[in-house]
Write a protein that holds these residues in place. Structure first.
Motif, mmCIF file in Angstrom:
data_model
loop_
_atom_site.group_PDB
_atom_site.id
_atom_site.type_symbol
_atom_site.label_atom_id
_atom_site.label_comp_id
_atom_site.label_asym_id
_atom_site.label_seq_id
_atom_site.Cartn_x
_atom_site.Cartn_y
_atom_site.Cartn_z
ATOM 1 N N PRO A 11 7.751 -68.451 12.177
ATOM 2 C CA PRO A 11 7.415 -67.295 11.795
ATOM 3 C C PRO A 11 7.471 -66.027 12.607
ATOM 4 C CG PRO A 11 6.266 -68.461 10.446
ATOM 5 C CD PRO A 11 6.879 -69.090 11.698
ATOM 6 N N ALA A 12 6.130 -66.876 13.835
ATOM 7 C CA ALA A 12 5.724 -66.020 15.033
ATOM 8 C C ALA A 12 6.909 -65.915 16.410
ATOM 9 C CB ALA A 12 5.123 -66.913 15.596
ATOM 10 N N ALA A 13 7.738 -66.926 15.935
ATOM 11 C CA ALA A 13 9.207 -67.328 16.645
ATOM 12 C C ALA A 13 9.919 -65.811 16.698
ATOM 13 C CB ALA A 13 9.686 -68.374 17.596
ATOM 14 N N ILE A 14 10.163 -65.988 15.479
ATOM 15 C CA ILE A 14 11.197 -64.900 14.765
ATOM 16 C C ILE A 14 11.299 -63.634 14.568
ATOM 17 C CG2 ILE A 14 12.595 -64.163 12.935
ATOM 18 C CD1 ILE A 14 12.310 -66.929 11.697
ATOM 19 N N LEU A 15 9.374 -63.369 15.166
ATOM 20 C CA LEU A 15 8.941 -61.859 14.679
ATOM 21 C C LEU A 15 8.957 -61.685 16.696
ATOM 22 C CD1 LEU A 15 7.611 -59.136 13.432
ATOM 23 C CD2 LEU A 15 5.303 -60.668 14.228
ATOM 24 N N LEU A 16 9.159 -62.190 17.574
ATOM 25 C CA LEU A 16 9.138 -62.028 18.643
ATOM 26 C C LEU A 16 10.065 -61.812 19.182
ATOM 27 C CD1 LEU A 16 8.162 -61.753 21.904
ATOM 28 C CD2 LEU A 16 8.659 -64.460 21.725
ATOM 29 N N CYS A 17 11.724 -62.369 18.466
ATOM 30 C CA CYS A 17 12.630 -61.972 18.148
ATOM 31 C C CYS A 17 13.416 -60.734 17.693
ATOM 32 C CB CYS A 17 14.007 -63.409 17.762
ATOM 33 S SG CYS A 17 13.401 -64.800 18.584
ATOM 34 N N LEU A 18 12.701 -60.069 17.311
ATOM 35 C CA LEU A 18 12.971 -58.944 16.542
ATOM 36 C C LEU A 18 12.714 -57.703 17.439
ATOM 37 C CD1 LEU A 18 11.883 -59.453 13.053
ATOM 38 C CD2 LEU A 18 13.957 -59.021 13.781
ATOM 39 N N GLY A 19 11.660 -58.066 18.391
ATOM 40 C CA GLY A 19 11.768 -57.500 19.642
ATOM 41 C C GLY A 19 12.544 -56.456 19.849
ATOM 42 N N PRO A 20 12.866 -57.775 21.072
ATOM 43 C CA PRO A 20 14.513 -56.956 21.732
ATOM 44 C C PRO A 20 15.293 -56.498 20.988
ATOM 45 C CG PRO A 20 13.589 -59.306 22.630
ATOM 46 C CD PRO A 20 12.762 -59.033 21.364
ATOM 47 N N ILE A 21 15.659 -56.556 19.549
ATOM 48 C CA ILE A 21 16.837 -56.931 18.689
ATOM 49 C C ILE A 21 16.428 -55.354 18.195
ATOM 50 C CG2 ILE A 21 17.923 -56.718 16.361
ATOM 51 C CD1 ILE A 21 17.127 -59.650 16.696
ATOM 52 N N THR A 22 15.427 -54.608 18.172
ATOM 53 C CA THR A 22 14.476 -53.675 17.387
ATOM 54 C C THR A 22 14.586 -52.786 18.890
ATOM 55 O OG1 THR A 22 12.581 -53.961 16.488
ATOM 56 C CG2 THR A 22 12.435 -52.139 16.846
ATOM 57 N N PHE A 23 14.583 -53.088 20.210
ATOM 58 C CA PHE A 23 14.789 -51.893 21.161
ATOM 59 C C PHE A 23 16.388 -51.777 21.470
ATOM 60 C CE2 PHE A 23 10.529 -53.444 22.706
ATOM 61 C CZ PHE A 23 10.564 -52.275 23.435
ATOM 62 N N LEU A 24 17.248 -52.552 20.940
ATOM 63 C CA LEU A 24 19.004 -52.519 21.148
ATOM 64 C C LEU A 24 19.175 -51.165 19.674
ATOM 65 C CD1 LEU A 24 21.184 -53.032 21.901
ATOM 66 C CD2 LEU A 24 21.370 -54.528 20.089
ATOM 67 N N LEU A 25 18.541 -51.742 18.513
ATOM 68 C CA LEU A 25 18.536 -50.827 17.720
ATOM 69 C C LEU A 25 18.848 -49.296 18.001
ATOM 70 C CD1 LEU A 25 17.696 -52.556 14.624
ATOM 71 C CD2 LEU A 25 19.532 -52.418 15.154
ATOM 72 N N CYS A 26 17.373 -48.635 18.552
ATOM 73 C CA CYS A 26 16.623 -47.642 18.787
ATOM 74 C C CYS A 26 18.000 -46.811 20.394
ATOM 75 C CB CYS A 26 15.247 -48.175 20.484
ATOM 76 S SG CYS A 26 14.237 -48.058 19.320
ATOM 77 N N TRP A 27 18.838 -47.783 20.715
ATOM 78 C CA TRP A 27 20.184 -47.207 22.204
ATOM 79 C C TRP A 27 20.520 -46.615 20.931
ATOM 80 C CZ3 TRP A 27 24.518 -49.196 21.469
ATOM 81 C CH2 TRP A 27 25.443 -48.660 22.872
ATOM 82 N N MET A 28 21.121 -47.796 19.873
ATOM 83 C CA MET A 28 22.744 -47.462 19.302
ATOM 84 C C MET A 28 21.662 -46.607 18.393
ATOM 85 S SD MET A 28 23.602 -49.616 15.803
ATOM 86 C CE MET A 28 23.512 -51.387 16.876
ATOM 87 N N GLY A 29 20.772 -46.156 17.737
ATOM 88 C CA GLY A 29 20.500 -44.606 16.944
ATOM 89 C C GLY A 29 20.234 -43.995 18.319
ATOM 90 N N CYS A 30 20.238 -43.708 19.514
ATOM 91 C CA CYS A 30 19.775 -42.529 20.057
ATOM 92 C C CYS A 30 21.431 -42.054 20.416
ATOM 93 C CB CYS A 30 19.489 -43.059 21.600
ATOM 94 S SG CYS A 30 17.785 -42.286 21.414
ATOM 95 N N GLN A 31 22.252 -43.251 20.589
ATOM 96 C CA GLN A 31 23.830 -42.867 20.776
ATOM 97 C C GLN A 31 24.359 -41.943 19.570
ATOM 98 O OE1 GLN A 31 25.714 -43.546 23.640
ATOM 99 N NE2 GLN A 31 24.148 -43.816 24.643
ATOM 100 N N ALA A 32 23.930 -42.529 18.348
ATOM 101 C CA ALA A 32 24.837 -41.981 16.732
ATOM 102 C C ALA A 32 25.008 -40.530 17.131
ATOM 103 C CB ALA A 32 24.361 -43.191 16.279
ATOM 104 N N THR A 33 23.049 -40.634 16.960
ATOM 105 C CA THR A 33 22.826 -39.308 17.048
ATOM 106 C C THR A 33 23.691 -37.877 18.413
ATOM 107 O OG1 THR A 33 20.356 -40.024 16.358
ATOM 108 C CG2 THR A 33 20.096 -37.809 16.996
ATOM 109 N N ASN A 34 23.122 -38.331 18.744
ATOM 110 C CA ASN A 34 24.240 -37.394 20.976
ATOM 111 C C ASN A 34 25.362 -37.474 20.227
ATOM 112 O OD1 ASN A 34 21.308 -37.526 21.746
ATOM 113 N ND2 ASN A 34 22.125 -39.530 23.618
#
Length: 286
Positions: A53-76
């Protein structure tokens, strides 16, 4: 005009939401790292279990940053499909975190039964080696007993016919020697189980809290995608109306429009007069 203002307003809300997602992504990395670091103290004894569980939670961190980039690109770029992908992936990450929450609580309820099996097997191997050599000062059990201030699985009586190792002594006279006046009374099973239970509870609460925070701005992203769709439909309808108006114009007006010279071929010569430029230069008399 009202639609344009609404789109502009929700774009700023989505930008704020992306900043919030970046904070939660950093929290995922921090919490996952702390939990895995704490688990590393006894991962060999529990045979590297209970860390997922802790390892999966850690891996979701970089994925969240990737989603942030995707959201900015889609909005712009006002890309509705990319914004929809951003929303779908974010919903999947939120569902995974709620799953981690339930999984951690289920694993916590199964303790200490699941941990007891691993600890007993590991302690039997340690006793066998300790009875033959008694010099493995860097063994995992010695380090764990010294750090957690415990002795044996259930207590010092687990070393019945053997002298207590130096790691069981609360105040050893000499480092790495077995002889000691006082020793720890509690067993390591209860200590390890309690620590694992606390970490699993922290994993459950952390993942649930982050998932709830990440859910706060989903409405803004979904509404912005809907507004993008309405804007595209209005643009398509206006273009279609223009084409229909041109098709239903009288033929005489259409012919006149085709016959009229372009504005580029007209140049003013005097106020109120225009001269049509010819493509051929005037001939000079001989």
């Amino acid at each position: 005009m009202a639609l344009t203002k609404r789109i502009k307003c929700f774009k700023y809300l989505v930008y704020s939401y992306v900043v919030l997602l970046m904070v939660t992504g950093a929290a995922q990395i921090l919490v996952g790292t702390i939990l895995l670091w704490g688990h590393s103290g006894y991962y060999g004894i529990v045979q590297n279990k209970l860390w997922a569980p802790a390892a999966i939670l850690l891996c979701l961190g970089p994925i969240t940053f990737l989603l942030c980039w995707m959201g900015c690109q889609a909005t712009n770029q006002r890309k509705r499909c990319l914004l929809g992908t951003f929303i779908a992936a974010l919903v999947a990450c939120i569902c995974i975190q709620f799953f981690i929450c339930g999984w951690s609580l289920a694993m916590r309820e199964s303790l200490p039964t699941s941990v007891e099996i691993f600890i007993d097997d590991s302690f039997v191997e340690f006793l066998d080696k300790f009875s033959r050599t008694k010099v493995d000062n860097l063994h995992l059990w010695n380090r764990m007993q010294s750090q957690l201030q415990c002795c044996g699985v259930d207590g010092p009586l687990d070393y019945r016919r053997l002298s207590l190792p130096w790691s069981c002594c609360s105040r050893p006279e000499h480092a790495y020697e077995s002889a000691c006046d006082t020793h720890y009374k509690r067993g390591c099973l209860s200590v390890v189980s309690e620590q694992i239970r606390n970490r699993l509870l922290f994993t459950s609460l952390g993942s649930a809290t982050i998932a709830v925070v990440q859910s706060l701005g989903l409405f803004c992203a979904v509404h912005l995608a809907i507004l993008f769709g309405k804007s595209e439909n209005n643009h398509n309808i206006s273009n279609l109306n223009k084409k229909r108006q041109q098709q239903f114009l009288p033929l005489s007006i259409q012919d006149k429009r085709h016959d009229m010279p372009s504005p580029l071929s007209l140049s003013p010569s005097a106020p109120g007069h225009r001269i049509i430029k010819s493509s051929k230069p005037p001939t000079m008399p001989k």
